[in-house]
Design an enzyme around this catalytic site. Structure first.
Site, short mmCIF file in Angstrom:
data_model
loop_
_atom_site.label_atom_id
_atom_site.label_comp_id
_atom_site.label_asym_id
_atom_site.label_seq_id
_atom_site.Cartn_x
_atom_site.Cartn_y
_atom_site.Cartn_z
N TYR A 462 42.96 -32.97 -23.54
CA TYR A 462 43.75 -32.32 -22.49
C TYR A 462 44.16 -30.95 -23.03
O TYR A 462 45.34 -30.63 -23.15
CB TYR A 462 44.97 -33.15 -22.12
CG TYR A 462 44.68 -34.56 -21.59
CD1 TYR A 462 43.42 -34.89 -21.08
CD2 TYR A 462 45.66 -35.54 -21.59
CE1 TYR A 462 43.16 -36.17 -20.60
CE2 TYR A 462 45.40 -36.82 -21.10
CZ TYR A 462 44.15 -37.13 -20.62
OH TYR A 462 43.91 -38.40 -20.14
C1 LIG Z 1 38.66 -35.36 -13.61
C2 LIG Z 1 38.87 -35.54 -15.10
C3 LIG Z 1 39.14 -36.81 -15.60
C4 LIG Z 1 39.30 -37.00 -16.98
N1 LIG Z 1 39.59 -38.24 -17.44
C5 LIG Z 1 39.74 -38.43 -18.76
C6 LIG Z 1 40.02 -39.73 -19.27
O1 LIG Z 1 40.10 -40.70 -18.53
N2 LIG Z 1 40.18 -39.87 -20.61
C7 LIG Z 1 40.07 -38.81 -21.46
O2 LIG Z 1 40.19 -39.01 -22.65
N3 LIG Z 1 39.82 -37.58 -21.00
C8 LIG Z 1 39.65 -37.36 -19.67
N4 LIG Z 1 39.40 -36.11 -19.22
C9 LIG Z 1 39.33 -34.99 -20.17
C10 LIG Z 1 37.96 -34.84 -20.74
O3 LIG Z 1 37.70 -35.91 -21.61
C11 LIG Z 1 37.87 -33.53 -21.54
O4 LIG Z 1 38.14 -32.45 -20.71
C12 LIG Z 1 36.50 -33.40 -22.22
O5 LIG Z 1 36.60 -32.52 -23.30
C13 LIG Z 1 35.46 -32.90 -21.25
O6 LIG Z 1 34.18 -32.99 -21.77
P1 LIG Z 1 33.01 -32.18 -21.06
O7 LIG Z 1 31.77 -32.40 -21.82
O8 LIG Z 1 33.02 -32.47 -19.60
O9 LIG Z 1 33.54 -30.70 -21.21
P2 LIG Z 1 32.93 -29.37 -21.84
O10 LIG Z 1 33.82 -28.32 -21.27
O11 LIG Z 1 31.48 -29.26 -21.59
O12 LIG Z 1 33.17 -29.54 -23.39
C14 LIG Z 1 34.46 -29.62 -23.97
C15 LIG Z 1 34.42 -29.05 -25.39
O13 LIG Z 1 33.45 -29.75 -26.17
C16 LIG Z 1 32.41 -28.88 -26.60
N5 LIG Z 1 31.15 -29.59 -26.50
C17 LIG Z 1 30.58 -30.13 -25.39
N6 LIG Z 1 29.43 -30.72 -25.68
C18 LIG Z 1 29.23 -30.56 -27.01
C19 LIG Z 1 28.20 -30.95 -27.91
N7 LIG Z 1 27.14 -31.62 -27.49
N8 LIG Z 1 28.31 -30.60 -29.20
C20 LIG Z 1 29.38 -29.91 -29.64
N9 LIG Z 1 30.39 -29.51 -28.84
C21 LIG Z 1 30.32 -29.84 -27.54
C22 LIG Z 1 32.50 -27.68 -25.70
O14 LIG Z 1 31.98 -26.52 -26.29
C23 LIG Z 1 33.99 -27.59 -25.44
O15 LIG Z 1 34.63 -26.96 -26.52
C24 LIG Z 1 39.21 -35.90 -17.86
C25 LIG Z 1 38.93 -34.65 -17.34
C26 LIG Z 1 38.76 -34.45 -15.99
C27 LIG Z 1 38.48 -33.08 -15.47
#
Ligand SMILES: Cc1cc2nc3c(=O)[nH]c(=O)nc-3n(C[C@H](O)[C@H](O)[C@H](O)COP(=O)(O)OP(=O)(O)OC[C@H]3O[C@@H](n4cnc5c(N)ncnc54)[C@H](O)[C@@H]3O)c2cc1C
Ligand SMILES: *[C@@H]1O[C@H](CO)[C@@H](O)[C@H](O)[C@H]1NC(C)=O
Ligand SMILES: *[C@@H]1O[C@H](CO)[C@@H](O)[C@H](O)[C@H]1NC(C)=O
Ligand SMILES: *[C@@H]1O[C@H](CO)[C@@H](O)[C@H](O)[C@H]1NC(C)=O
Ligand SMILES: *[C@@H]1O[C@H](CO)[C@@H](O)[C@H](O)[C@H]1NC(C)=O
Ligand SMILES: *[C@@H]1O[C@H](CO)[C@@H](O)[C@H](O)[C@H]1NC(C)=O
Ligand SMILES: *[C@@H]1O[C@H](CO)[C@@H](O)[C@H](O)[C@H]1NC(C)=O
Ligand SMILES: *[C@@H]1O[C@H](CO)[C@@H](O)[C@H](O)[C@H]1NC(C)=O
Ligand SMILES: *[C@@H]1O[C@H](CO)[C@@H](O)[C@H](O)[C@H]1NC(C)=O
Ligand SMILES: *[C@@H]1O[C@H](CO)[C@@H](O)[C@H](O)[C@H]1NC(C)=O
Length: 519
Positions: A462
């Protein structure tokens, strides 16, 4: 409908990249594109910022509208690798040519860190690295990190009705970022974080070298699983431990309305929610609602039980009679359907990658170590009632989370933490950014006496740049302690050691990454 259009635009975008990458060549002073197109084997798809499809692709997985404005810094080029070797090549070419790299999986970073930067950068979008291989016999899966949680869940459910993975509810969240930040879920009380269930990972470093858990070293494999995305290199794939669920389980929702009703029920929940047996997960979400020109507070107590409905109702009558749960609050369904149920989609939409309800938002988090008094809760309601587009969720920890040592992984909130809190406010007009962000800061300030302190903790998934940030991604180890201490507490120093080992030159960085020790 909108998502189908977006998918179509995306396909056109990806199909027509050869023309656009040529047109960008003139801007490519340092030969990034020619490096990427150097061999037939690793001819990586690129979309340059002058291409007509650039913005639809950039927007596609940008989940917070605050960071899709025309004034938001945009990448020089979007790179779309489709294999491990293409991903290696993408990393090597970008870094060798001096570009900063942003890696995007689901794009849900609350501060847009996966697709924005304060220095010139390229975006490596993992959306085509979304393959999943489930092995029912060993109860494991290999997942490419561009896969969304919905794609992972779908692949698991299609393989077996009795397997699941303990990760978040929103189907468009990426496995790349989510697991990297820990991953709290409806199954955490029974099976721990998503990161607690990672068996292996393939990590690509700045030279394009691929390491698994044995070759990357203990500290680095530890850091990958909860130390947050973006600091360590690029994770190409996770090997996941799948977990057992019954064929039929129970989802439930009980609503309470009005300050008196909500206060009584939430107050009691704090004592029972985190103590319930591990097979029950019940969180509470509250928000202001307008009734006849005045605003009041409503709470939704919802979650799942890994068992049948009649058992749950009987159990609740004993452990939480104040809730008044009856059969009508419950519905039996398969595990995959519980995800759809709380994500407001049906199972056929689980693999849609486009998130249809995009808004501007600001989120903050807390961890509760002791129950709030009724007076403190009433004060919270009166602030929540000011903004009906806001909500807060208290999610119980406890269960197995109490048994896992607080140093096992970077996520330090284990025994002694009752619940995590997420506060969210949304809006739809850019000009209202300041108003809502200020309001969120006020709410967070109000909660200070009632939640964890020394440090006042936050959850790295978050993400919140109010905790501090590094310009150009280069902060000293002491400066980065401002956020490192809040997200990771006593685990921060080990994260710095892991970073120093795996990326001493700090190629992989962002506004809140973990810095290496200066050499
Ligand atoms: C609607 C919603 C519901 C959610 N529910 C939950 C929940 O139930 N529990 C919970 O814990 N969290 C929850 N989250 C938060 C979510 O886990 C985080 O926002 C998470 O970081 C998102 O991952 P992403 O791959 O979608 O994001 P991205 O924005 O793609 O990545 C997040 C970060 O990780 C890095 N990253 C991504 N992929 C890689 C990779 N392959 N290697 C290295 N770095 C990488 C990115 O550069 C960035 O710094 C929720 C978020 C939303 C919007
Ligand atoms: C790689 O692709 C680019 C554009 O997509 C094209 O111009 C180039 O000829 C290709 N190179 C090889 C070696 O296939
Ligand atoms: C991308 O998002 C921005 C901001 O919301 C919007 O102005 C722009 O029109 C979008 N572009 C596309 C192609 O969807
Ligand atoms: C990547 O890993 C290899 C093997 O461990 C190592 O030799 C190389 O120096 C690393 N690259 C960087 C930039 O750290
Ligand atoms: C509080 O709960 C009682 C009992 O369920 C209900 O009758 C009453 O209408 C509720 N109050 C409000 C303000 O909704
Ligand atoms: C709500 O307020 C409006 C304007 O003040 C008034 O016209 C309307 O009657 C009110 N409605 C109710 C249900 O009180
Ligand atoms: C809202 O107003 C309508 C019409 O005045 C009334 O019938 C209804 O009972 C009111 N609801 C509540 C919850 O006060
Ligand atoms: C799923 O929801 C979509 C959109 O609401 C709808 O078009 C579709 O028919 C639904 N599918 C099923 C199987 O219910
Ligand atoms: C956004 O807010 C501005 C200033 O308050 C206002 O002028 C504009 O009409 C609003 N736009 C929309 C779409 O509501
Ligand atoms: C930040 O990065 C830019 C571009 O790479 C560079 O010009 C500037 O000097 C850097 N600033 C700091 C404080 O490091």
């Amino acid at each position: 409908m909108a998502k189908f259009c977006m998918l179509l635009i995306l396909l056109i975008a990806v199909c027509s990249t050869s023309a656009s990458s040529k047109s960008a060549k003139s801007e490519d002073g340092e030969g990034l594109l020619s490096c990427l197109h150097a061999s037939g084997l690793t001819n990586v798809t690129t979309v340059s910022s002058s291409a007509s499809e650039f913005y639809s692709l950039l927007n596609f997985s940008a989940q917070n509208l605050r960071f899709t404005e025309t004034q938001t810094p945009r990448p020089y080029v979007i790179i779309i690798p489709e294999s491990q070797s293409q991903l290696e090549q993408s990393v090597v070419c970008s870094i060798q040519r001096g570009w900063e790299v942003r890696v995007r999986s689901g794009g849900h970073s609350y501060e847009g860190l996966s697709y924005t930067s304060d220095v010139p950068f390229v975006l490596i979008d993992l959306l085509k690295l979304n393959k999943i291989k489930v092995d029912v016999k060993s109860k494991t899966a290999w997942v490419q990190t561009g896969a969304t949680l919905g794609e992972v869940y779908s692949a698991i459910a299609n393989s077996s009705p009795n397997l699941a993975f303990p990760a978040g509810v929103c189907h468009t969240v990426g496995s790349g970022g989510h697991i990297a930040g820990g991953g709290l879920s409806f199954l955490s009380r029974k099976y721990g974080l998503a990161a607690d269930n990672v068996l292996d990972a393939l990590l690509i470093n700045a030279s394009g070298k691929v390491m698994d858990k044995n070759t990357m070293g203990k500290d680095v494999f530890w850091a990958l699983r909860g130390g947050g995305g973006g600091s360590w290199g690029v994770v190409y794939a996770w090997k996941l431990q799948l977990v057992s669920v019954p064929t039929i389980l129970t989802a439930f929702t009980v609503l309470k309305t009005g300050a008196d009703n909500v206060t009584e029920a939430v107050h009691r929940w704090q004592y029972v929610g985190p103590q319930m047996e591990e097979d029950i997960f019940m969180r509470v979400q509250f928000f202001g609602i307008k009734v006849n020109n005045s605003t009041t507070i409503r709470a939704s107590f919802h979650g799942i039980y890994l068992g049948r409905q009649t058992e749950l109702v009987t159990k609740m009558g004993k452990i939480f009679p104040e809730l008044g749960m009856v059969a009508a609050h419950c519905k039996e369904m398969k595990w995959i359907e519980t995800i759809g149920n709380f994500d407001s989609i049906n199972v056929s939409q689980m693999t849609n990658r486009y998130y249809t309800n995009k808004v501007f938002f600001k989120i903050k988090s807390d961890f509760g170590k002791k129950p709030l008094t009724k007076a403190a809760l009433r004060g919270l309601w009166s602030i929540m009632e000011e903004e009906v587009s806001a909500y807060a969720i208290f999610s119980p920890l406890g269960g197995i989370m109490n048994m896992i040592p607080s140093t096992a992984l970077p996520f330090p909130q284990r025994k002694g933490t009752l619940f995590d809190v997420q506060y969210k406010v949304t809006w739809t007009n850019k000009s209202e950014d300041d108003h809502y962000i200020e309001w969120m800061r006020k709410l967070h300030k109000y909660m200070k006496p009632y939640v964890s302190h020394s440090p006042r903790a936050s959850y790295v998934n978050y993400l919140d740049l109010d905790l501090g940030s590094a310009f150009n991604g280069s902060a000293s180890v002491e400066k980065a302690r401002a956020w490192g201490d809040k997200y990771f507490h006593h685990n921060y120093n080990r994260l710095v050691r892991a970073k120093t080992q795996v990326d001493p030159m700090n190629y992989f960085r962002n506004s809140q990454s973990i810095p290496p020790l200066a050499n």
